[in-house]
Design a protein around this motif. Structure first.
Motif, PDB file in Angstrom:
ATOM      1  N   VAL A 154       0.237  -4.800  -6.356  1.00  0.00           N
ATOM      2  CA  VAL A 154       0.266  -6.445  -6.037  1.00  0.00           C
ATOM      3  C   VAL A 154       0.992  -7.258  -6.925  1.00  0.00           C
ATOM      4  O   VAL A 154       1.031  -7.000  -8.254  1.00  0.00           O
ATOM      5  N   PHE A 155       2.098  -7.946  -6.419  1.00  0.00           N
ATOM      6  CA  PHE A 155       2.853  -8.801  -7.357  1.00  0.00           C
ATOM      7  C   PHE A 155       3.382 -10.009  -6.661  1.00  0.00           C
ATOM      8  O   PHE A 155       3.396 -10.049  -5.295  1.00  0.00           O
ATOM      9  N   MET A 156       3.882 -11.113  -7.354  1.00  0.00           N
ATOM     10  CA  MET A 156       4.537 -12.297  -6.492  1.00  0.00           C
ATOM     11  C   MET A 156       5.933 -12.132  -6.161  1.00  0.00           C
ATOM     12  O   MET A 156       6.757 -11.280  -6.822  1.00  0.00           O
ATOM     13  N   SER A 157       6.325 -12.871  -5.110  1.00  0.00           N
ATOM     14  CA  SER A 157       7.816 -12.327  -4.488  1.00  0.00           C
ATOM     15  C   SER A 157       8.782 -13.012  -5.514  1.00  0.00           C
ATOM     16  O   SER A 157       9.907 -12.522  -5.367  1.00  0.00           O
ATOM     17  N   SER A 158       8.220 -13.826  -6.284  1.00  0.00           N
ATOM     18  CA  SER A 158       9.268 -14.396  -7.317  1.00  0.00           C
ATOM     19  C   SER A 158      10.020 -13.631  -8.129  1.00  0.00           C
ATOM     20  O   SER A 158      11.193 -13.898  -8.470  1.00  0.00           O
ATOM     21  N   VAL A 159       9.507 -12.271  -8.393  1.00  0.00           N
ATOM     22  CA  VAL A 159      10.157 -11.395  -9.128  1.00  0.00           C
ATOM     23  C   VAL A 159      11.413 -10.952  -8.546  1.00  0.00           C
ATOM     24  O   VAL A 159      12.095 -10.472  -9.194  1.00  0.00           O
ATOM     25  N   VAL A 169       5.841   3.426   1.651  1.00  0.00           N
ATOM     26  CA  VAL A 169       5.297   2.053   1.315  1.00  0.00           C
ATOM     27  C   VAL A 169       4.824   1.170   2.528  1.00  0.00           C
ATOM     28  O   VAL A 169       5.782   1.080   3.548  1.00  0.00           O
ATOM     29  N   PHE A 170       3.925   0.661   2.496  1.00  0.00           N
ATOM     30  CA  PHE A 170       3.235  -0.087   3.750  1.00  0.00           C
ATOM     31  C   PHE A 170       2.966  -1.334   3.098  1.00  0.00           C
ATOM     32  O   PHE A 170       2.070  -1.709   2.080  1.00  0.00           O
ATOM     33  N   ASP A 171       3.735  -2.298   3.774  1.00  0.00           N
ATOM     34  CA  ASP A 171       3.814  -3.689   3.249  1.00  0.00           C
ATOM     35  C   ASP A 171       2.739  -4.586   3.940  1.00  0.00           C
ATOM     36  O   ASP A 171       2.765  -4.744   5.300  1.00  0.00           O
ATOM     37  N   LEU A 172       1.841  -5.011   3.270  1.00  0.00           N
ATOM     38  CA  LEU A 172       0.582  -5.810   3.743  1.00  0.00           C
ATOM     39  C   LEU A 172       0.711  -7.178   2.800  1.00  0.00           C
ATOM     40  O   LEU A 172      -0.462  -7.920   2.786  1.00  0.00           O
ATOM     41  N   SER A 173       2.240  -7.693   2.738  1.00  0.00           N
ATOM     42  CA  SER A 173       2.182  -8.688   1.791  1.00  0.00           C
ATOM     43  C   SER A 173       1.702  -9.900   2.706  1.00  0.00           C
ATOM     44  O   SER A 173       1.691  -9.857   4.137  1.00  0.00           O
ATOM     45  N   ILE A 174       1.252 -11.134   1.917  1.00  0.00           N
ATOM     46  CA  ILE A 174       0.988 -12.508   2.490  1.00  0.00           C
ATOM     47  C   ILE A 174       2.350 -12.955   2.668  1.00  0.00           C
ATOM     48  O   ILE A 174       3.028 -13.789   1.741  1.00  0.00           O
ATOM     49  N   THR A 175       3.084 -12.716   3.648  1.00  0.00           N
ATOM     50  CA  THR A 175       4.325 -13.284   4.247  1.00  0.00           C
ATOM     51  C   THR A 175       4.305 -14.715   4.610  1.00  0.00           C
ATOM     52  O   THR A 175       3.157 -15.438   4.762  1.00  0.00           O
ATOM     53  N   LYS A 192       4.635  -0.485 -10.739  1.00  0.00           N
ATOM     54  CA  LYS A 192       3.940   0.538 -11.150  1.00  0.00           C
ATOM     55  C   LYS A 192       4.262   1.931 -10.896  1.00  0.00           C
ATOM     56  O   LYS A 192       4.207   2.989 -11.393  1.00  0.00           O
ATOM     57  N   TYR A 193       4.429   2.082  -9.379  1.00  0.00           N
ATOM     58  CA  TYR A 193       4.674   3.467  -8.814  1.00  0.00           C
ATOM     59  C   TYR A 193       6.114   3.416  -8.427  1.00  0.00           C
ATOM     60  O   TYR A 193       6.649   4.842  -8.366  1.00  0.00           O
ATOM     61  N   HIS A 194       6.848   2.578  -7.953  1.00  0.00           N
ATOM     62  CA  HIS A 194       8.140   2.628  -7.443  1.00  0.00           C
ATOM     63  C   HIS A 194       9.008   1.406  -7.910  1.00  0.00           C
ATOM     64  O   HIS A 194       8.494   0.697  -8.335  1.00  0.00           O
ATOM     65  N   LYS A 195      10.398   1.529  -7.507  1.00  0.00           N
ATOM     66  CA  LYS A 195      11.220   0.296  -7.846  1.00  0.00           C
ATOM     67  C   LYS A 195      11.383  -0.325  -6.545  1.00  0.00           C
ATOM     68  O   LYS A 195      11.531   0.629  -5.393  1.00  0.00           O
ATOM     69  N   TYR A 196      11.292  -1.518  -6.308  1.00  0.00           N
ATOM     70  CA  TYR A 196      11.394  -2.218  -5.094  1.00  0.00           C
ATOM     71  C   TYR A 196      12.542  -3.260  -5.112  1.00  0.00           C
ATOM     72  O   TYR A 196      13.032  -3.798  -6.013  1.00  0.00           O
ATOM     73  N   ALA A 197      13.161  -3.288  -3.785  1.00  0.00           N
ATOM     74  CA  ALA A 197      14.275  -4.497  -3.834  1.00  0.00           C
ATOM     75  C   ALA A 197      14.073  -5.102  -2.331  1.00  0.00           C
ATOM     76  O   ALA A 197      13.336  -4.439  -1.481  1.00  0.00           O
ATOM     77  N   LEU A 198      14.312  -6.290  -2.335  1.00  0.00           N
ATOM     78  CA  LEU A 198      14.359  -6.988  -1.136  1.00  0.00           C
ATOM     79  C   LEU A 198      15.487  -6.858  -0.102  1.00  0.00           C
ATOM     80  O   LEU A 198      16.685  -7.436  -0.590  1.00  0.00           O
ATOM     81  N   TYR A 216       0.830  -1.266   0.019  1.00  0.00           N
ATOM     82  CA  TYR A 216       0.122  -0.116  -0.171  1.00  0.00           C
ATOM     83  C   TYR A 216       1.020   1.251  -0.139  1.00  0.00           C
ATOM     84  O   TYR A 216       1.384   1.687   1.189  1.00  0.00           O
ATOM     85  N   THR A 217       0.843   2.066  -1.270  1.00  0.00           N
ATOM     86  CA  THR A 217       1.815   2.872  -1.268  1.00  0.00           C
ATOM     87  C   THR A 217       1.210   4.158  -1.419  1.00  0.00           C
ATOM     88  O   THR A 217      -0.013   4.332  -1.358  1.00  0.00           O
TER      89      THR A 217
END
Lengths: 360, 164
Positions: free
Chosen positions: A88-93, A131-137, A104-110, A81-82
Motif C-alpha cells: 500500500v502506498f500513494m500514487s504520488s510516488v 500483481v493484482f491492482d486493487l488501488s483506489i483509482t 517492498k516486494y517489487h519495483k513498480y512503474a506507471l 495484491y502481489t
C-alpha cells in the motif's frame, strides 16, 4: 374511458426512447472509430501538437490520479495484491509516471496509467511477478463517493419516512418519492407483476446507482467528471448481477422453455439450446454494452467539442463549442436518466419473463 | 484491443463490493421502511377515501330518514288534528241532541202537569158551578112554589102528563 391516450403516449415515449438510443449507438460507433488510429502519444519537442484522442482517452479512462485542474492532481492510494503480499502506498510516488517506485516486494512503474511490476530502470515488464491492482483509482474514489451519497440521501429519507408516518412527503422525501413510485409503478409492476415486491430493493438500488453515477459523470469539475458508468468493468458487474438474479429466480417454465420447448421439433432442440443459451448471456451483455457505450459516447462528444477549441487554436471557435457542449450536456442529462431507466426496465423485464407463470 | 473495452479487474472487485454493500444497507435500512411507509400511506389514503364515501352515504341516508320522519310526523299531526275535530263535532252534536231531548222531556212533563192542574181546576170549577146552580135552582123553586095554587096546577099538569 380515457386509457387509450395514455397507452398511445407510452408507445410514443418508448418510440422516442428507442430512436434516441439507436442514435447514440451509431454515434458511439463513430466516436470509437475516430479515435482508434492514433494511439501512441506523439511527443515532439517544444509545444507538442495537441492530440485530442490522447486527451479524451485520458479523461474517459481510469487513472491513479484524480485531476483537479491544470497540473494539480490528487494522488490516490495504491493497493497491490502481489504474489508475495499486500503493498500500500500513494500514487504520488510515481510523480506522474516519471519515476519507478521501489516497493517492498517489487519495483513498480506507471505505464499508460496502469501499474506494472518492472525489472529495472528501462520499464521492462517483470513477467515473473504477479500483481493484482486493487488501488483506489479515480473511478473507485468516485464509486465510493456515490455509494456514500446514496447512503446519506436514502438513509435520511428513510428516517423521514419513519418520523412522518402517514403524513404527506416533505423536502428531499417529496423529491424522491415520485421517482421511487415511478420505479415501482412504471418499471417493476408492469414487467414483473404481483411478485414485484421481492425485486424492488434491487431495482431501486440499480436505478439510483446508475442515475447518480451518470449525473456525477456530467459534473465537469473536481469531485465529478469520472466516467464510472461509462466503464466496462462497472457495467459488467451490473449486467452480471442482472444475469444472476434473472437465472437464479427463473422458474420451471423459464427453464422448460429453454431446454424442452414443446412447440419445437425434437431434432431442432440442439440448435434451440445454442440459441437460447446464447440468449441468456446476450441479454445482459447488451445491457453492459448499452450503458457503457451511451455514457462513454456522451463524454467523448463533449470532450471532442471542447477539443475543437484547441485543435483550431482559436478562441473564436469557443462560443460555438460551448453552445454545442451546453446542448450536449442537456441531452446527456436526459440520457443519464434514460439509461438508468432502460437498464432498470430491461432488468425488470428479464426478471418478469423468468418468473412468469404461463408460457405459451 | 481498445483499453476502453477491457474490464479492469480491480474496478470489478471494487464495484462488486461497493454495490453489494450499498444494496444490503439500502435494502435493509432504506427500501424496506420506505416501501412500507409508502404502502401504508397509500392504504390509509384509500381507507380515508372509502370512509368519506361511506360517511357521505350515511349522511344522505340520515337526511332521507329525517325527511321521512318529518313527513310521518306531519301526517300523524294531521291525523290527530282531524280526529280531534271530529271528536269535537261529535261532542257538540251529542250535547245538542241531549239538550234537545231533555228540553222536550221537560216540556212534556210541564204539559202533563199543566193538564193535570187544569183538570183539577176544572173539576173544582164544575163542583162550585153545580153547587151554585143547585142553590140558585133551590132558591128559584122556593120562590115559585110559595103559593098553593101554583103548586096544585103543576101537580095536575104533571098528572096529566102521566099516562097510564
Amino acid at each position: 374511458m380515457d386509457f387509450r391516450p395514455v397507452l398511445n403516449s407510452k408507445k410514443i415515449t418508448l418510440g422516442i426512447v428507442l430512436s434516441v438510443f439507436s442514435l447514440f449507438v451509431s454515434v458511439k460507433a463513430f466516436a470509437l472509430q475516430e479515435k482508434s488510429p492514433a494511439e501512441p502519444a506523439t511527443e515532439t519537442k517544444e509545444e507538442a501538437k495537441f492530440d485530442p484522442t490522447e486527451t479524451i482517452m485520458e479523461h474517459i479512462s481510469d487513472s491513479h490520479y484524480f485531476h483537479i485542474g491544470g497540473k494539480l492532481a490528487m494522488p490516490l492510494p495504491v493497493i497491490l495484491y502481489t504474489d508475495k503480499g499486500l503493498e500500500v502506498f500513494m500514487s504520488s510516488v510515481f510523480e506522474e509516471g516519471e519515476k519507478i517506485h521501489e516497493g517492498k516486494y517489487h519495483k513498480y512503474a506507471l505505464i499508460h496509467d496502469k501499474i506494472k511490476a518492472v525489472t529495472g530502470e528501462d520499464k521492462t515488464e517483470d513477467t515473473t511477478a504477479k500483481v493484482f491492482d486493487l488501488s483506489i483509482t479515480k473511478n473507485v474514489a468516485s464509486l465510493l463517493m456515490s455509494v456514500f451519497l446514496l447512503l446519506l440521501v436514502f438513509l435520511s429519507v428513510a428516517s423521514t419516512y419513519k418520523k412522518r408516518v402517514g403524513k404527506a412527503p416533505k423536502g428531499l422525501q417529496s423529491f424522491l418519492e415520485p421517482v421511487i413510485l415511478f420505479v415501482r409503478d412504471e418499471i417493476a409492476l408492469p414487467n414483473i407483476g404481483y411478485k414485484y415486491v421481492r425485486f424492488m430493493p434491487l431495482l431501486l438500488t440499480v436505478f439510483f446507482f446508475i442515475l447518480i453515477n451518470n449525473l456525477i459523470g456530467l459534473v465537469p469539475f473536481f469531485p465529478g467528471g469520472s466516467n464510472l458508468t461509462g466503464n466496462i468493468a462497472v457495467t459488467m458487474v451490473l449486467a452480471v448481477i442482472t444475469l444472476l438474479v434473472v437465472n437464479i429466480n427463473g422458474n420451471k417454465h423459464y427453464w422448460a422453455h429453454i431446454f424442452v420447448p414443446s412447440s419445437v421439433p425434437v431434432w431442432l432442440w440442439p440448435l434451440w439450446w445454442v440459441v437460447e443459451i446464447l440468449g441468456i448471456f446476450s441479454k445482459p451483455f447488451a445491457l453492459m454494452i448499452r450503458l457503457f457505450a451511451n455514457i462513454t459516447a456522451g463524454h467523448i462528444i463533449v470532450l471532442s467539442l471542447i477539443s475543437l477549441i484547441f485543435v483550431f487554436k482559436s478562441v473564436a471557435i469557443a462560443p460555438v463549442s460551448v453552445a454545442f457542449v451546453v446542448f450536449m450536456d442537456v441531452l446527456e442529462l436526459l440520457v443519464a436518466m434514460l439509461q438508468a431507466f432502460i437498464f432498470t426496465l430491461l432488468t425488470a423485464l428479464f426478471i418478469g419473463t423468468a418468473i412468469e407463470e404461463h408460457h405459451h | 484491443m481498445n483499453p476502453l473495452v477491457v474490464p479492469d479487474l480491480g474496478l470489478v472487485v471494487w464495484t462488486t463490493v461497493a454495490f453489494a454493500f450499498l444494496f444490503f444497507i439500502l435494502a435493509k435500512f432504506a427500501w424496506k421502511p420506505i416501501m412500507a411507509a409508502i404502502g401504508e400511506r397509500e392504504r390509509s389514503i384509500e381507507d380515508a377515501l372509502l370512509k368519506a364515501e361511506a360517511a357521505k352515504e350515511e349522511m344522505s341516508r340520515l337526511t332521507n330518514e329525517n325527511e321521512s320522519l318529518i313527513k310521518q310526523a306531519r301526517a300523524e299531526r294531521d291525523l290527530i288534528l282531524s280526529e280531534a275535530r271530529k271528536a269535537k263535532d261529535q261532542i257538540v252534536s251529542d250535547a245538542k241532541e241531549l239538550a234537545h231531548k231533555e228540553g222536550a222531556r221537560m216540556i212534556e212533563l210541564a204539559r202533563v202537569e199543566i193538564n193535570n192542574q187544569k183538570a183539577i181546576a176544572l173539576a173544582d170549577v164544575k163542583n162550585q158551578v153545580a153547587t151554585l146552580s143547585l142553590e140558585i135552582a133551590e132558591k128559584i123553586l122556593r120562590k115559585q112554589f110559595e103559593d098553593q095554587q101554583q103548586q096544585n096546577e103543576l101537580v095536575s099538569q104533571l098528572l096529566k102528563e102521566v099516562k097510564l
